[in-house]
Motif scaffolding. Sequence first.
Motif, PDB file in Angstrom:
ATOM      1  N   TRP A  27       0.830  -1.203   0.000  1.00 39.63           N
ATOM      2  CA  TRP A  27       0.000   0.000   0.000  1.00 39.63           C
ATOM      3  C   TRP A  27       0.866   1.255   0.000  1.00 39.63           C
ATOM      4  O   TRP A  27       1.841   1.358   0.743  1.00 39.63           O
ATOM      5  N   VAL A  28       0.482   2.215  -0.827  1.00 40.60           N
ATOM      6  CA  VAL A  28       1.090   3.547  -0.820  1.00 40.60           C
ATOM      7  C   VAL A  28      -0.030   4.551  -0.614  1.00 40.60           C
ATOM      8  O   VAL A  28      -0.983   4.591  -1.402  1.00 40.60           O
ATOM      9  N   PHE A  29       0.037   5.336   0.446  1.00 44.98           N
ATOM     10  CA  PHE A  29      -0.983   6.346   0.729  1.00 44.98           C
ATOM     11  C   PHE A  29      -0.543   7.685   0.139  1.00 44.98           C
ATOM     12  O   PHE A  29       0.601   8.106   0.336  1.00 44.98           O
ATOM     13  N   SER A  30      -1.461   8.355  -0.531  1.00 47.39           N
ATOM     14  CA  SER A  30      -1.132   9.680  -1.084  1.00 47.39           C
ATOM     15  C   SER A  30      -0.893  10.696   0.030  1.00 47.39           C
ATOM     16  O   SER A  30      -0.126  11.652  -0.143  1.00 47.39           O
ATOM     17  N   HIS A  31      -1.564  10.520   1.167  1.00 49.73           N
ATOM     18  CA  HIS A  31      -1.448  11.409   2.315  1.00 49.73           C
ATOM     19  C   HIS A  31      -1.517  10.587   3.595  1.00 49.73           C
ATOM     20  O   HIS A  31      -2.115   9.499   3.608  1.00 49.73           O
ATOM     21  N   ASP A  32      -0.930  11.093   4.644  1.00 54.90           N
ATOM     22  CA  ASP A  32      -1.149  10.491   5.958  1.00 54.90           C
ATOM     23  C   ASP A  32      -2.608  10.735   6.351  1.00 54.90           C
ATOM     24  O   ASP A  32      -3.051  11.897   6.383  1.00 54.90           O
ATOM     25  N   PRO A  33      -3.383   9.683   6.615  1.00 55.47           N
ATOM     26  CA  PRO A  33      -4.825   9.882   6.844  1.00 55.47           C
ATOM     27  C   PRO A  33      -5.152  10.774   8.035  1.00 55.47           C
ATOM     28  O   PRO A  33      -6.078  11.593   7.968  1.00 55.47           O
ATOM     29  N   GLU A  34      -4.415  10.639   9.122  1.00 55.97           N
ATOM     30  CA  GLU A  34      -4.699  11.446  10.309  1.00 55.97           C
ATOM     31  C   GLU A  34      -4.406  12.925  10.045  1.00 55.97           C
ATOM     32  O   GLU A  34      -5.204  13.806  10.389  1.00 55.97           O
ATOM     33  N   ASN A  35      -3.263  13.202   9.424  1.00 54.50           N
ATOM     34  CA  ASN A  35      -2.898  14.590   9.144  1.00 54.50           C
ATOM     35  C   ASN A  35      -3.841  15.233   8.133  1.00 54.50           C
ATOM     36  O   ASN A  35      -4.240  16.392   8.288  1.00 54.50           O
ATOM     37  N   GLN A  36      -4.193  14.488   7.092  1.00 54.47           N
ATOM     38  CA  GLN A  36      -5.075  15.045   6.075  1.00 54.47           C
ATOM     39  C   GLN A  36      -6.475  15.297   6.627  1.00 54.47           C
ATOM     40  O   GLN A  36      -7.112  16.298   6.311  1.00 54.47           O
ATOM     41  N   SER A  37      -6.934  14.403   7.487  1.00 54.93           N
ATOM     42  CA  SER A  37      -8.243  14.590   8.105  1.00 54.93           C
ATOM     43  C   SER A  37      -8.267  15.797   9.029  1.00 54.93           C
ATOM     44  O   SER A  37      -9.296  16.471   9.171  1.00 54.93           O
ATOM     45  N   ALA A  38      -7.135  16.084   9.659  1.00 50.15           N
ATOM     46  CA  ALA A  38      -7.056  17.200  10.606  1.00 50.15           C
ATOM     47  C   ALA A  38      -6.839  18.552   9.926  1.00 50.15           C
ATOM     48  O   ALA A  38      -6.952  19.597  10.568  1.00 50.15           O
ATOM     49  N   ASP A  39      -6.543  18.546   8.632  1.00 52.67           N
ATOM     50  CA  ASP A  39      -6.289  19.793   7.902  1.00 52.67           C
ATOM     51  C   ASP A  39      -7.543  20.671   7.897  1.00 52.67           C
ATOM     52  O   ASP A  39      -8.610  20.246   7.468  1.00 52.67           O
ATOM     53  N   GLN A  40      -7.434  21.879   8.384  1.00 56.36           N
ATOM     54  CA  GLN A  40      -8.576  22.790   8.512  1.00 56.36           C
ATOM     55  C   GLN A  40      -8.642  23.842   7.394  1.00 56.36           C
ATOM     56  O   GLN A  40      -9.525  24.710   7.423  1.00 56.36           O
ATOM     57  N   THR A  41      -7.782  23.741   6.405  1.00 54.76           N
ATOM     58  CA  THR A  41      -7.691  24.779   5.380  1.00 54.76           C
ATOM     59  C   THR A  41      -9.022  25.065   4.698  1.00 54.76           C
ATOM     60  O   THR A  41      -9.391  26.228   4.476  1.00 54.76           O
ATOM     61  N   PHE A  42      -9.762  24.010   4.363  1.00 61.60           N
ATOM     62  CA  PHE A  42     -11.003  24.193   3.614  1.00 61.60           C
ATOM     63  C   PHE A  42     -12.240  23.794   4.409  1.00 61.60           C
ATOM     64  O   PHE A  42     -13.312  23.568   3.841  1.00 61.60           O
ATOM     65  N   LYS A  43     -12.104  23.680   5.725  1.00 56.12           N
ATOM     66  CA  LYS A  43     -13.245  23.301   6.556  1.00 56.12           C
ATOM     67  C   LYS A  43     -13.902  24.533   7.157  1.00 56.12           C
ATOM     68  O   LYS A  43     -13.303  25.601   7.238  1.00 56.12           O
TER      69      LYS A  43
END
Length: 372
Positions: free
Chosen positions: A38-54
Amino acid sequence: MKVLLDLQYLNVATTGIKTYMMELAHAALTYPHPDIEWVFSHDPENQSADQTFKGPQSKIQRLNYHLDYFRWKEFQLPDLIKKHKPDVLICLDFISPAASLPCRRLTVIHDAFFWQMPQNYPKWWRTYFLSLLRKGIKKNTELITTTEYSKRSLEEYLGKVNPITVIYQAPKSLDSGLDTTFLEENDLATKQYFLHIGTFDKRKNLPLLVRAFDQFLKKTKTDFKLVLAGGAGQSVQMNDFPIVEKLLEELGIQDKVLLPGYVNDEQVRTLYKNAFAYVFPSENEGFGIPVVEAMGTGVPVIHSDQPALLEVAGAAGLAFKTGDQQDLMEKMIILSLDNAQLNSMIQNGLEQSKKFSAQKFIEGFQNVILKK
């Protein structure tokens, strides 16, 4: 076999799709297969925590997000494929790059709402989104969806050119602690409230639930309450939150219905653990993850007879006719009076929920990835 999992959409994903993406990523790590890298495009925890567009967005901010999303799908993701050279690309958010790619594609299309319920979406956005969706479906694209109902619906709108596989998803891992003060702070008594968790999207039919609950109170003269946890609908067209607020005032039951907004994992687990029953009046679902979450925590479920909910709940749920306020109210009364049925539904629900484990979820993907 190298598999690239596109997790970029986690920076804005909410509720069902967010759960889907997070649980699949976790399951891929928890249940590794010797033949899959498996190769993840992003770290799931970090990407989920990103508030830029929330959070609340201006038109300029929303435009910036759409440009960022387009740039990712059409330029950055293809560049990542050139870098990692995967055998398979998995996109979990309906959209795959329009460009030709040197690998197989598995694209998850969770439901057919964009075709079935066009009134719930801005016309320009729906046209744009469906154009992206169709351009990403190539000859080597295999589609994944959540239920047999969703598969039939997608075949109606997309045809049967590309194979569609049903993989049942896993619910969110509710292994966090409990918020011991939440019930007391909100004046909620254990097993004395009906529960719904989710956004106030119009298809969820929450005004119907409020009216049925009002009837329930008048008929039974009980001290039950109703908890509607979750945020506003995803657009002006889709948002029933103002309608629910106005309805509570008109019916005079503001003190009987709690609107706590978004709740954290500990509060979610607390609400499930102490609820009398979960009520799901939705007009349309692709899967209905709260059904599995509720049943897995020993909460009986009353749900509309919408096909996906019937499929997921099996014989363990108590179904009412979709959109029928009287039938919903009667089902709520039946459950409040019949302890034998209540206990039977709890036990059947616990068994039904076992069909939707994280291991079975990832094994479904592994089988599709490795098939010859």
